[in-house]
Enzyme design. Structure first.
Site, PDB file in Angstrom:
ATOM      1  N   TYR A  74       0.840  -1.203   0.000  1.00  0.00           N
ATOM      2  CA  TYR A  74       0.000   0.000   0.000  1.00  0.00           C
ATOM      3  C   TYR A  74       0.874   1.251   0.000  1.00  0.00           C
ATOM      4  O   TYR A  74       0.591   2.221  -0.699  1.00  0.00           O
ATOM      5  CB  TYR A  74      -0.933   0.020   1.219  1.00  0.00           C
ATOM      6  CG  TYR A  74      -1.915   1.171   1.158  1.00  0.00           C
ATOM      7  CD1 TYR A  74      -3.145   1.015   0.543  1.00  0.00           C
ATOM      8  CD2 TYR A  74      -1.582   2.433   1.668  1.00  0.00           C
ATOM      9  CE1 TYR A  74      -4.028   2.080   0.444  1.00  0.00           C
ATOM     10  CE2 TYR A  74      -2.457   3.500   1.567  1.00  0.00           C
ATOM     11  CZ  TYR A  74      -3.681   3.320   0.952  1.00  0.00           C
ATOM     12  OH  TYR A  74      -4.545   4.370   0.844  1.00  0.00           O
ATOM     13  N   PHE A 126      -7.425  21.315 -24.793  1.00  0.00           N
ATOM     14  CA  PHE A 126      -7.772  19.900 -24.867  1.00  0.00           C
ATOM     15  C   PHE A 126      -9.002  19.711 -23.983  1.00  0.00           C
ATOM     16  O   PHE A 126      -9.141  20.367 -22.943  1.00  0.00           O
ATOM     17  CB  PHE A 126      -6.619  18.979 -24.436  1.00  0.00           C
ATOM     18  CG  PHE A 126      -7.035  17.546 -24.598  1.00  0.00           C
ATOM     19  CD1 PHE A 126      -7.158  17.001 -25.866  1.00  0.00           C
ATOM     20  CD2 PHE A 126      -7.393  16.770 -23.515  1.00  0.00           C
ATOM     21  CE1 PHE A 126      -7.621  15.699 -26.035  1.00  0.00           C
ATOM     22  CE2 PHE A 126      -7.856  15.474 -23.681  1.00  0.00           C
ATOM     23  CZ  PHE A 126      -7.970  14.941 -24.945  1.00  0.00           C
ATOM     24  N   ASP A 217       1.642  19.883 -20.842  1.00  0.00           N
ATOM     25  CA  ASP A 217       0.879  18.653 -21.085  1.00  0.00           C
ATOM     26  C   ASP A 217       1.780  17.775 -21.935  1.00  0.00           C
ATOM     27  O   ASP A 217       1.916  17.969 -23.149  1.00  0.00           O
ATOM     28  CB  ASP A 217      -0.441  18.953 -21.792  1.00  0.00           C
ATOM     29  CG  ASP A 217      -1.250  17.674 -22.039  1.00  0.00           C
ATOM     30  OD1 ASP A 217      -0.650  16.586 -22.000  1.00  0.00           O
ATOM     31  OD2 ASP A 217      -2.457  17.770 -22.287  1.00  0.00           O
TER      32      ASP A 217
HETATM   33  C1  LIG Z   1      -3.281  15.951 -24.931  1.00  0.00           C
HETATM   34  C2  LIG Z   1      -4.044  15.214 -23.875  1.00  0.00           C
HETATM   35  N1  LIG Z   1      -4.069  15.684 -22.620  1.00  0.00           N
HETATM   36  C3  LIG Z   1      -4.740  15.051 -21.650  1.00  0.00           C
HETATM   37  C4  LIG Z   1      -5.451  13.893 -21.878  1.00  0.00           C
HETATM   38  C5  LIG Z   1      -6.258  13.271 -20.775  1.00  0.00           C
HETATM   39  O1  LIG Z   1      -5.693  12.092 -20.344  1.00  0.00           O
HETATM   40  P1  LIG Z   1      -6.516  10.810 -19.846  1.00  0.00           P
HETATM   41  O2  LIG Z   1      -7.377  10.342 -20.967  1.00  0.00           O
HETATM   42  O3  LIG Z   1      -5.449   9.832 -19.461  1.00  0.00           O
HETATM   43  O4  LIG Z   1      -7.325  11.215 -18.664  1.00  0.00           O
HETATM   44  C6  LIG Z   1      -5.438  13.350 -23.174  1.00  0.00           C
HETATM   45  C7  LIG Z   1      -6.200  12.123 -23.461  1.00  0.00           C
HETATM   46  O5  LIG Z   1      -6.702  11.859 -24.514  1.00  0.00           O
HETATM   47  C8  LIG Z   1      -4.723  14.027 -24.199  1.00  0.00           C
HETATM   48  O6  LIG Z   1      -4.680  13.564 -25.458  1.00  0.00           O
END
Ligand SMILES: Cc1ncc(COP(=O)(O)O)c(C=O)c1O
Length: 460
Positions: A74, A126, A217
């Site tokens: 854990y 996004f 990101d």
């Molecule tokens: C550029 C981008 N950021 C964030 C995410 C979100 O991630 P998750 O789907 O793992 O929650 C995605 C997922 O498609 C993504 O393509």
């Protein structure tokens, strides 16, 4: 001379998964049942699944061996420390908070950083990232270069930030109301388009003056690195591993959906160089995800991820990964099908406005096209247009994005060149009968991230 296929895979197949072939009548019934939303299809009814590259990757024998090394304690699992070290070694960030997937990290980070009424500028939105920013009280402002919204522009770095747009926002609201710049490598919604190292360096210098951090990101950072190597002269001989490290070093915080670049099926993390943010995140992660040494992940998943990170920055892997996407894109261009150029890294994006010019955007051309491609051949793709864009929080109206796209996304190490040929041929067949295609209307529209669960019916 035969055409060179220099992207051939640096792996061979050890195990196969059978696919079910379906008839056209079965597919017409299946898509009707799914409310004309490819997210609601059952996977057993899909032949070639190009819905997403998220969590759909094939792990290597080494990653599967890593699964057997899972330490399911854990607290303090040894896999966590291996992952933490890998992230510092390959991505440069000092501190790690694991999460169940990318949006878990976005949630925690947005809640820590954003105050009601703040502005978050970014190189295009996004879906989940912007929603978490908005839920934390921010207004998202798009500062990507104009070329990103033009499907025909051949700009090699359509993911670049327009510093003039950022300056304009600072002049309007003041730097104090901007908690960070949200910078994505390989911008998904722009068609998998990269940011250049030169632009990122300029952004770094610019934001330093105003003391605004950069949140990265990094979901597809290694793919961005490959495109830098292909398109930015001074990087043409630099290993992907080094380019990835340099990109990360130019940023302060990162969120990662590990289901993409690092070739695993589940996982994500928040990484940062800021001790204060780290401490707050450590405290928040126990509320929403799990203890800070596993977040939402099992020990075995953290081990597979640590190994996947190393594999993802291999030049041979990335040459084949992006090569396959470019092969599919070139096939579609040869058929005269309108796609976003330059071809990106994780998928090929059809321009639905040009594919179906007789359909208004409010009858969902990209949603319609994804359903038609499925009916044609059992190939599953997805909408990235007005349905994904959602509605404005302020006016309740649809956002009308300039880009109305169908995303054909390639899982890593899963499909072969013949699958790409079948995909291109079936899309070309839909293109031939495009004039007879009609649009869709909503029968159910969920409040959040509506593209996942919305249902539609055809307009007669
Ligand atoms: C550029 C981008 N950021 C964030 C995410 C979100 O991630 P998750 O789907 O793992 O929650 C995605 C997922 O498609 C993504 O393509």
């Amino acid at each position: 001379m035969p055409k060179q296929k220099s992207w051939a895979e640096p792996w061979k197949i050890k195990m196969v998964e059978h696919l079910r072939m379906t008839t056209k009548d079965e597919r017409i019934e299946a898509i009707k049942e799914a409310g004309y939303n490819t997210f609601l299809l059952k996977s057993k009814d899909v032949y070639i699944d190009l819905l997403t590259d998220s969590g759909t990757n094939a792990m290597s024998d080494r990653q599967w061996a890593g699964i057997m090394l899972g330490d399911e304690a854990y607290a303090g699992s040894r896999n966590f420390y291996h992952l933490e070290k890998t992230i510092t070694d390959y991505y440069s960030y000092k501190y790690l908070i694991p999460t169940h997937q990318g949006r878990g990290a976005e949630h925690i980070f947005s809640q820590i950083m954003i105050k009601e009424g703040d502005y978050v500028p970014g190189n295009m939105y996004f879906t989940t990232t912007r929603l978490h920013q908005e839920l934390a009280g921010a207004i998202f402002v798009d500062i990507i270069i104009d070329e990103a919204h033009d499907t025909e522009s051949h700009h090699p770095f359509k993911g670049n930030v327009d510093l003039k747009k950022l300056q304009k926002l600072i002049d309007k609201v003041g730097a104090k109301r901007i908690p960070y710049v949200s910078m994505a490598t390989t911008v998904n919604m722009a068609g998998g388009q990269p940011i250049s190292m030169a632009n990122l360096k300029e952004l770094r210098e610019f934001t330093k003056k105003y003391n605004i951090p950069i949140a990265h990101d990094m979901t597809r950072v290694a793919e961005n690195a490959w495109l830098i190597r292909q398109r930015e002269k001074e990087y043409e001989n630099v290993p992907i591993k080094d380019i990835v490290y340099e990109i990360c070093s130019l940023t302060d915080h990162a969120t990662m959906s590990a289901k993409k670049d690092p070739i695993v099926n589940i996982g994500g993390f928040l990484a940062t160089n800021d001790e204060d943010v780290y401490q707050q995140a450590q405290n928040m992660v126990v509320i929403y995800e799990g203890l800070h040494t596993y977040g939402g992940m099992a020990g075995r998943d953290m081990e597979a991820l640590a190994i996947g990170i190393v594999e993802s920055v291999s030049d041979d892997h990335m040459r084949a990964r992006v090569g396959q996407t470019q092969y599919l894109g070139q096939n579609l261009l040869d058929f005269g099908v309108p796609i976003i150029v330059p071809i990106g890294s994780h998928g090929v994006f059809l321009d639905a406005k040009k594919f179906l010019p007789h359909l208004e955007q409010n009858v969902f051309p990209a949603q319609t096209l994804a359903a038609e491609i499925y009916i044609e051949s059992g190939v599953r793709t997805m909408e990235r247009g007005i349905v994904s864009a959602g509605r404005s929080k302020e006016t309740g109206e649809h956002y009308y994005p300039k880009l109305e796209l169908v995303r054909i996304t390639l899982p890593r190490r899963v499909y072969t060149q013949s699958h790409m040929d079948v995909t291109a041929e079936s899309i070309a067949a839909v293109y031939e009968r495009r004039n007879s295609i009609k649009g869709l209307r909503f029968t159910y529209e969920p409040e959040y991230l509506r593209f996942f669960q919305a249902r539609f019916e055809p307009i007669e």
